[in-house]
Enzyme design. Structure first.
Site, PDB file in Angstrom:
ATOM      1  N   ASP A   8      34.614  38.899  52.305  1.00 60.81           N
ATOM      2  CA  ASP A   8      35.199  38.582  51.019  1.00 60.81           C
ATOM      3  C   ASP A   8      34.111  37.873  50.209  1.00 60.81           C
ATOM      4  OD1 ASP A   8      37.295  38.193  49.068  1.00 60.81           O
ATOM      5  OD2 ASP A   8      37.316  36.093  49.695  1.00 60.81           O
ATOM      6  N   ASP A  10      34.501  35.423  47.038  1.00 60.02           N
ATOM      7  CA  ASP A  10      34.771  34.051  46.611  1.00 60.02           C
ATOM      8  C   ASP A  10      35.360  33.240  47.763  1.00 60.02           C
ATOM      9  OD1 ASP A  10      34.004  34.865  43.989  1.00 60.02           O
ATOM     10  OD2 ASP A  10      35.998  35.723  43.737  1.00 60.02           O
TER      11      ASP A  10
END
Length: 176
Positions: A8, A10
């Protein structure tokens, strides 16, 4: 077949902005801060032969609060700074009912098809339940970076850690 580490963006690669206990993406490139140890972790994984693919939901584009060009600029900066092989971004919101928005595994499955990735030998590393569920649905091992966000938490994962560097050590079999 190849092995990949799906990441991922952020909260895993760059700092998420936490407000009221919930994480948000940086609003622009000037707000991006690569998290400590991410450079070391990504380089070690890359050097060990892992394909590094960022899979990220960016629904603020569909919501009209962030320009797609800004998201693309952040992705480009991170890809130029770190040894990331590819970015796969979902720009949709939940109401769009696409198959690429995590927790659905569409981003991972598409990357696996293109790059001949063995999903059962691969990992998904994320800091939110959507990341972990997408990895689970794709058949990956899952590593949850737990920041204690004030939101739904994943219930099924293989490892719980506090950073991408800690996750990389697990993937590489390095004892800290």
């Amino acid at each position: 077949m190849r092995k990949a580490v799906f990441l991922d963006r952020d909260g895993v690669i760059n700092r998420a902005l936490v407000r009221d206990g919930k994480p948000y993406p940086p609003a622009d490139l000037a707000s991006v801060e690569i998290l400590p140890g991410v450079d070391v972790a990504t380089q070690a994984l890359h050097d060990a032969g892992w394909l590094l693919i960022v899979v990220t939901n960016q629904p603020d584009v569909a919501r009209g609060t962030t320009a797609r060009a800004e998201v693309d600029a952040i992705n480009h900066y991170l890809q130029q700074t770190l040894p990331i092989d590819e970015f796969r971004t979902c720009y949709h919101d939940s109401d769009d009912h696409c198959d690429c928005r995590k927790p659905l595994p569409g981003l991972l499955l598409a990357a696996a098809k293109i790059h001949d990735i063995d999903l059962s030998a691969s990992y998904m590393v994320g800091d939110r339940w959507r990341d972990i569920e997408a990895g689970e649905c794709a058949g990956c091992k899952n590593i949850f970076i737990d920041y204690g966000y004030a939101e739904k938490q994943p219930t099924i994962f293989n490892f719980r850690v506090h950073s991408l560097l800690e996750a990389a050590r697990i993937i590489l079999g390095i004892r800290a």
